[in-house]
Motif scaffolding. Structure first.
Motif, PDB file in Angstrom:
ATOM      1  N   SER A   7      42.613  36.835  41.066  1.00  0.00           N
ATOM      2  CA  SER A   7      42.129  37.620  39.928  1.00  0.00           C
ATOM      3  C   SER A   7      40.961  38.543  40.262  1.00  0.00           C
ATOM      4  O   SER A   7      40.565  39.363  39.441  1.00  0.00           O
ATOM      5  CB  SER A   7      41.710  36.678  38.796  1.00  0.00           C
ATOM      6  N   ARG A  48      44.442  51.407  41.744  1.00  0.00           N
ATOM      7  CA  ARG A  48      44.054  50.259  40.925  1.00  0.00           C
ATOM      8  C   ARG A  48      43.692  49.066  41.797  1.00  0.00           C
ATOM      9  O   ARG A  48      42.700  48.362  41.546  1.00  0.00           O
ATOM     10  CB  ARG A  48      45.197  49.885  39.978  1.00  0.00           C
ATOM     11  N   TYR A  49      44.473  48.833  42.863  1.00  0.00           N
ATOM     12  CA  TYR A  49      44.147  47.751  43.791  1.00  0.00           C
ATOM     13  C   TYR A  49      42.797  47.999  44.467  1.00  0.00           C
ATOM     14  O   TYR A  49      42.033  47.065  44.719  1.00  0.00           O
ATOM     15  CB  TYR A  49      45.237  47.609  44.855  1.00  0.00           C
ATOM     16  N   ASP A  76      40.095  47.020  42.159  1.00  0.00           N
ATOM     17  CA  ASP A  76      39.998  45.575  41.973  1.00  0.00           C
ATOM     18  C   ASP A  76      38.929  44.971  42.884  1.00  0.00           C
ATOM     19  O   ASP A  76      38.169  44.088  42.470  1.00  0.00           O
ATOM     20  CB  ASP A  76      41.342  44.894  42.264  1.00  0.00           C
TER      21      ASP A  76
END
Length: 378
Positions: free
Chosen positions: A60, A125-126, A129
């Motif tokens: 997560s 997006r990764y 993260d």
């Protein structure tokens, strides 16, 4: 071709997949595997397995609490300050590769981030993260990565896609290098990561050089009375090879970079008892202060090992307290310096040095012991 979605070479992918089956799933070893996984990766995989993890678990990328993030940033303020210009240069150098720089503390918590790739695609997006201050990128949080292996192994590493333990992190490719503070302890790491991008193992070298630049900046910012720049005779030092040693007003070694620790073959400032200038160099301390005051370019100085190094002394900041030694040499110091030089010229043979000086071995030992600083290690 869009570099951001290029797959790894087939043989590399097969080798990684085979290694995962052998270690993670207990398959029999494949005798004809073309490429083997680096041992630090399998050690990390094994630690993850022993912790009860399995590759299919979701990751997560949780941040630590706000208070913990603030504490980590404050505690590592000097590191962030030293690393910021290096990260900015790195970001320009790797901008076209869609790799980006991440700085973590010794626990794997992100404390600074370089420019992230633009875009709204999945790869961007990764990147976001993991590219956030306060995110926990330790092995306990995200399994095997360049961050966790660099911190665990305390050496530079390269990981590609499936070499990460969890499936969720197999989109990343990353290089990592540990960072050591002026006292020689590991204080964090520098990571260069890409998402679903071309494998570029040369970034391991770039990460290592950049880490050394950050370490050198930390040493040069460390308060001291005297900063010594070391190089081997005939080999002009540069940012990657020059040794840096911090000396306080009493002659104690308070900090050093990795090159200096390797050149002098000493832990230097690490441990309970800091070394003294006189434990390393066969030259009175005041002579080095005099050379710094005069602005001498470089001195060729004998070491107790029998080797010689070129030393360029530079007056440092005023954080160590106390005044520099008196510029006027004392007779006792000159006498001790001559004896030290004779022993160094004799490559540590005290009997030979005593014969050259026309004194007894007992006198050499007595005067050398007298010349050592109080409390210095034998």
């Amino acid at each position: 071709m869009n570099a951001s979605i290029v797959s790894p070479p087939p043989e590399r992918s097969l080798a990684i997949a085979q290694a995962r089956r052998e270690l993670l799933h207990g398959d029999a070893p494949h005798a004809r595997s073309a490429v083997r996984i680096d041992p630090w990766i399998t050690r990390s995989w094994q630690r993850c397995i022993e912790a009860g993890r399995h590759p299919q678990q979701r990751v997560s990328f949780d941040p630590v609490s706000r208070s913990a993030s603030r504490e980590a940033t404050e505690r590592n303020r000097a590191l962030v300050t030293a690393a910021r210009p290096v990260i900015e240069r790195l970001s320009r150098a790797i901008a076209d590769t869609r790799y980006f720089a991440i700085l973590t503390d010794a626990e794997g918590i992100v404390i600074d981030v370089g420019a992230l790739p633009d875009g709204t695609d999945t790869a961007s997006r990764y990147a976001r993260d993991i590219g956030r201050i306060g995110v926990d990128l330790s092995e306990r949080a995200i399994g095997t990565s360049a961050i966790s292996t660099a911190l665990a192994e305390q050496e530079s590493v390269w990981l590609h896609r499936g070499e990460h333990f969890f499936d969720d992190t197999s989109v990343y490719t990353c290089a990592g290098a540990p960072l050591f503070g002026p006292r020689g302890d590991c204080i964090g790491m520098l990571d260069l990561s890409g998402v679903q991008t071309v494998e570029r193992p040369e970034l391991r070298h770039l990460a290592t050089l950049s880490a050394r630049s950050i370490e050198n900046m930390l040493v040069m910012q460390d308060p001291c009375e005297l900063l010594l720049h070391l190089a081997w005779p005939g080999h002009p030092g540069n940012e990657a090879t020059e040794g840096l040693v911090c000396i306080d007003a009493s002659g104690n070694v308070t900090g050093a970079n990795a090159a200096a620790r390797q050149m002098l073959h000493q832990p230097l400032a690490r441990g309970q008892h800091a070394l003294h200038f006189n434990d390393l160099f066969a030259l009175p301390l005041h002579m080095m202060f005099d050379a710094a005051r005069r602005g001498d370019a470089a001195l060729e100085v004998p070491l107790w090992s029998g080797l010689r190094v070129q030393v360029r002394p530079q007056r440092g900041g005023s954080g160590a307290g106390g005044a520099a030694p008196d510029a006027r040499p004392r007779l006792r110091d000159v006498e001790t310096a001559l004896i030290r030089k004779a022993v160094a010229d004799a490559r540590g043979n005290v009997a030979e040095a005593a014969r050259a000086l026309g004194i007894s071995r007992a006198t050499v030992y007595r005067k050398l012991w007298r010349g050592r600083p109080a409390g210095a290690p034998d």
